[in-house]
Design a protein around this motif. Structure first.
Motif, PDB file in Angstrom:
ATOM      1  N   HIS A   1     -11.861 -30.095 -16.966  1.00  0.00           N
ATOM      2  CA  HIS A   1     -10.688 -29.402 -17.494  1.00  0.00           C
ATOM      3  C   HIS A   1     -10.789 -29.248 -19.019  1.00  0.00           C
ATOM      4  O   HIS A   1     -11.606 -29.884 -19.670  1.00  0.00           O
ATOM      5  CB  HIS A   1      -9.394 -30.125 -17.104  1.00  0.00           C
ATOM      6  CG  HIS A   1      -9.326 -31.555 -17.518  1.00  0.00           C
ATOM      7  ND1 HIS A   1      -9.979 -32.569 -16.856  1.00  0.00           N
ATOM      8  CD2 HIS A   1      -8.655 -32.169 -18.537  1.00  0.00           C
ATOM      9  CE1 HIS A   1      -9.720 -33.724 -17.435  1.00  0.00           C
ATOM     10  NE2 HIS A   1      -8.915 -33.505 -18.473  1.00  0.00           N
TER      11      HIS A   1
ATOM     12  N   THR B   1     -11.269 -31.823 -11.661  1.00  0.00           N
ATOM     13  CA  THR B   1     -10.174 -31.320 -12.486  1.00  0.00           C
ATOM     14  C   THR B   1     -10.575 -30.026 -13.188  1.00  0.00           C
ATOM     15  O   THR B   1     -11.593 -29.964 -13.865  1.00  0.00           O
ATOM     16  CB  THR B   1      -9.747 -32.360 -13.540  1.00  0.00           C
ATOM     17  OG1 THR B   1     -10.837 -32.626 -14.425  1.00  0.00           O
ATOM     18  CG2 THR B   1      -9.331 -33.659 -12.869  1.00  0.00           C
ATOM     19  N   VAL B   2      -9.781 -28.988 -13.021  1.00  0.00           N
ATOM     20  CA  VAL B   2     -10.131 -27.665 -13.564  1.00  0.00           C
ATOM     21  C   VAL B   2      -9.003 -27.048 -14.386  1.00  0.00           C
ATOM     22  O   VAL B   2      -9.120 -25.901 -14.834  1.00  0.00           O
ATOM     23  CB  VAL B   2     -10.545 -26.696 -12.432  1.00  0.00           C
ATOM     24  CG1 VAL B   2     -11.755 -27.239 -11.685  1.00  0.00           C
ATOM     25  CG2 VAL B   2      -9.392 -26.434 -11.464  1.00  0.00           C
ATOM     26  N   GLU B   3      -7.912 -27.771 -14.616  1.00  0.00           N
ATOM     27  CA  GLU B   3      -6.798 -27.174 -15.341  1.00  0.00           C
ATOM     28  C   GLU B   3      -7.155 -26.864 -16.792  1.00  0.00           C
ATOM     29  O   GLU B   3      -8.113 -27.400 -17.346  1.00  0.00           O
ATOM     30  CB  GLU B   3      -5.551 -28.069 -15.293  1.00  0.00           C
ATOM     31  CG  GLU B   3      -5.640 -29.327 -16.130  1.00  0.00           C
ATOM     32  CD  GLU B   3      -5.885 -30.571 -15.316  1.00  0.00           C
ATOM     33  OE1 GLU B   3      -5.377 -31.644 -15.686  1.00  0.00           O
ATOM     34  OE2 GLU B   3      -6.608 -30.479 -14.310  1.00  0.00           O
ATOM     35  N   ASN B   4      -6.357 -25.988 -17.380  1.00  0.00           N
ATOM     36  CA  ASN B   4      -6.535 -25.586 -18.782  1.00  0.00           C
ATOM     37  C   ASN B   4      -7.904 -24.981 -19.046  1.00  0.00           C
ATOM     38  O   ASN B   4      -8.538 -25.212 -20.078  1.00  0.00           O
ATOM     39  CB  ASN B   4      -6.283 -26.763 -19.735  1.00  0.00           C
ATOM     40  CG  ASN B   4      -4.845 -27.240 -19.690  1.00  0.00           C
ATOM     41  OD1 ASN B   4      -3.914 -26.452 -19.522  1.00  0.00           O
ATOM     42  ND2 ASN B   4      -4.642 -28.544 -19.801  1.00  0.00           N
ATOM     43  N   ASN B   5      -8.361 -24.194 -18.083  1.00  0.00           N
ATOM     44  CA  ASN B   5      -9.485 -23.282 -18.257  1.00  0.00           C
ATOM     45  C   ASN B   5      -8.944 -21.861 -18.065  1.00  0.00           C
ATOM     46  O   ASN B   5      -8.013 -21.655 -17.283  1.00  0.00           O
ATOM     47  CB  ASN B   5     -10.577 -23.558 -17.223  1.00  0.00           C
ATOM     48  CG  ASN B   5     -11.448 -24.739 -17.589  1.00  0.00           C
ATOM     49  OD1 ASN B   5     -12.202 -24.704 -18.563  1.00  0.00           O
ATOM     50  ND2 ASN B   5     -11.354 -25.807 -16.798  1.00  0.00           N
TER      51      ASN B   5
ATOM     52  N   ARG C   1      -6.470 -31.384 -10.257  1.00  0.00           N
ATOM     53  CA  ARG C   1      -5.710 -31.582 -11.492  1.00  0.00           C
ATOM     54  C   ARG C   1      -5.759 -33.030 -11.934  1.00  0.00           C
ATOM     55  O   ARG C   1      -5.970 -33.945 -11.129  1.00  0.00           O
ATOM     56  CB  ARG C   1      -4.249 -31.185 -11.292  1.00  0.00           C
ATOM     57  CG  ARG C   1      -3.574 -31.901 -10.148  1.00  0.00           C
ATOM     58  CD  ARG C   1      -2.087 -31.680 -10.108  1.00  0.00           C
ATOM     59  NE  ARG C   1      -1.413 -32.390 -11.183  1.00  0.00           N
ATOM     60  CZ  ARG C   1      -0.094 -32.439 -11.331  1.00  0.00           C
ATOM     61  NH1 ARG C   1       0.690 -31.794 -10.488  1.00  0.00           N
ATOM     62  NH2 ARG C   1       0.452 -33.110 -12.316  1.00  0.00           N
TER      63      ARG C   1
ATOM     64  N   GLU D   1      -1.082 -28.528 -13.072  1.00  0.00           N
ATOM     65  CA  GLU D   1      -1.673 -27.664 -12.059  1.00  0.00           C
ATOM     66  C   GLU D   1      -2.514 -26.560 -12.706  1.00  0.00           C
ATOM     67  O   GLU D   1      -2.073 -25.922 -13.666  1.00  0.00           O
ATOM     68  CB  GLU D   1      -0.584 -27.020 -11.209  1.00  0.00           C
ATOM     69  CG  GLU D   1       0.135 -27.979 -10.286  1.00  0.00           C
ATOM     70  CD  GLU D   1      -0.708 -28.337  -9.065  1.00  0.00           C
ATOM     71  OE1 GLU D   1      -1.789 -27.721  -8.871  1.00  0.00           O
ATOM     72  OE2 GLU D   1      -0.279 -29.220  -8.313  1.00  0.00           O
ATOM     73  N   PRO D   2      -3.740 -26.320 -12.207  1.00  0.00           N
ATOM     74  CA  PRO D   2      -4.538 -25.205 -12.725  1.00  0.00           C
ATOM     75  C   PRO D   2      -3.913 -23.868 -12.342  1.00  0.00           C
ATOM     76  O   PRO D   2      -3.385 -23.709 -11.231  1.00  0.00           O
ATOM     77  CB  PRO D   2      -5.897 -25.396 -12.057  1.00  0.00           C
ATOM     78  CG  PRO D   2      -5.621 -26.217 -10.838  1.00  0.00           C
ATOM     79  CD  PRO D   2      -4.457 -27.089 -11.178  1.00  0.00           C
ATOM     80  N   THR D   3      -3.958 -22.923 -13.267  1.00  0.00           N
ATOM     81  CA  THR D   3      -3.367 -21.606 -13.043  1.00  0.00           C
ATOM     82  C   THR D   3      -4.358 -20.505 -13.397  1.00  0.00           C
ATOM     83  O   THR D   3      -5.356 -20.731 -14.079  1.00  0.00           O
ATOM     84  CB  THR D   3      -2.102 -21.417 -13.899  1.00  0.00           C
ATOM     85  OG1 THR D   3      -2.451 -21.534 -15.293  1.00  0.00           O
ATOM     86  CG2 THR D   3      -1.041 -22.454 -13.557  1.00  0.00           C
TER      87      THR D   3
END
Length: 202
Positions: free
Chosen positions: A111, A133-137, A160, A164-166
């Motif tokens: 992330h 975790t991949v959020e804030n990409n 996350r 939450e990833p968006t």
């Protein structure tokens, strides 16, 4: 007495982790949370994944650096690794087989980077993966991402750490939660998906 001393020496030699190697800018010591070596490369100004990582490494911190690319076989031979933290780098490109040989990897933090495309094939071989975790990409929700979302749901992956990833693009999906997407929602123009920033290279 001599026999007891030699027995203790042998026990130390048998259970002491292999730490004869360590990246020069990092610190290496026995891990308190997993069986092996903890390698701390936190905030060392790294621009790539370092070499000379101990083969018995179980926890690897590479967060808060300046890494932009994860090369093929970047973690070659590190089959004991259970945790890798790559958060808050500048990652834009993840090559195919970048995580090959990480058969025990359970937690992978990516992330807070510059990743726009998530390809499931990069993670297929990580059979023990539980958290990714991949959020804030700046994620582009095209058809490649659609396959990744299906893969994550089938594997019941936690995506996350804090939030939450968006989706960032396309504009009609900006702010939509990744987990709420369906294939009907996706922009399946692969060319668009692979030219907005991050490219997963095969």
């Amino acid at each position: 007495m001599g026999l007891i001393v030699w027995t203790l020496v042998l026990c130390v030699l048998m259970y002491e982790p292999v730490t004869e190697s360590c990246p020069s800018v990092c610190s290496c010591r026995r891990s308190a949370s997993c069986d092996g070596t903890f390698v701390n490369c936190y905030d060392r100004g790294l621009t790539e994944v370092p070499t000379n990582i101990p083969i018995d490494t179980c926890s690897l911190w590479l967060n808060f650096n300046k890494i932009t690319i994860i090369q093929t076989n970047a973690f070659n031979g590190l089959s004991n690794v259970q945790f890798i933290d790559l958060e808050r780098n500048k990652i834009t490109t993840i090559y195919d087989s970048a995580f090959a040989s990480l058969h025990n990897l359970t937690y992978l933090y990516i992330h807070n980077n510059n990743i726009t495309v998530l390809d499931r094939d990069i993670f297929l071989g990580l059979s023990k993966l539980e958290t990714l975790t991949v959020e804030n990409n700046p994620l582009h929700c095209g058809c490649i991402s659609a396959e990744f979302v299906r893969f994550a749901k089938l594997r019941n992956l936690k995506l996350r750490l804090w939030s939450e990833p968006t989706c960032s693009t396309p504009s009609n999906l900006t702010g939509v939660l990744l987990r709420d997407l369906s294939s009907e929602d996706m922009d399946c123009d692969v060319t668009t998906a692979t030219t907005t920033g991050t490219v997963i290279i095969f």
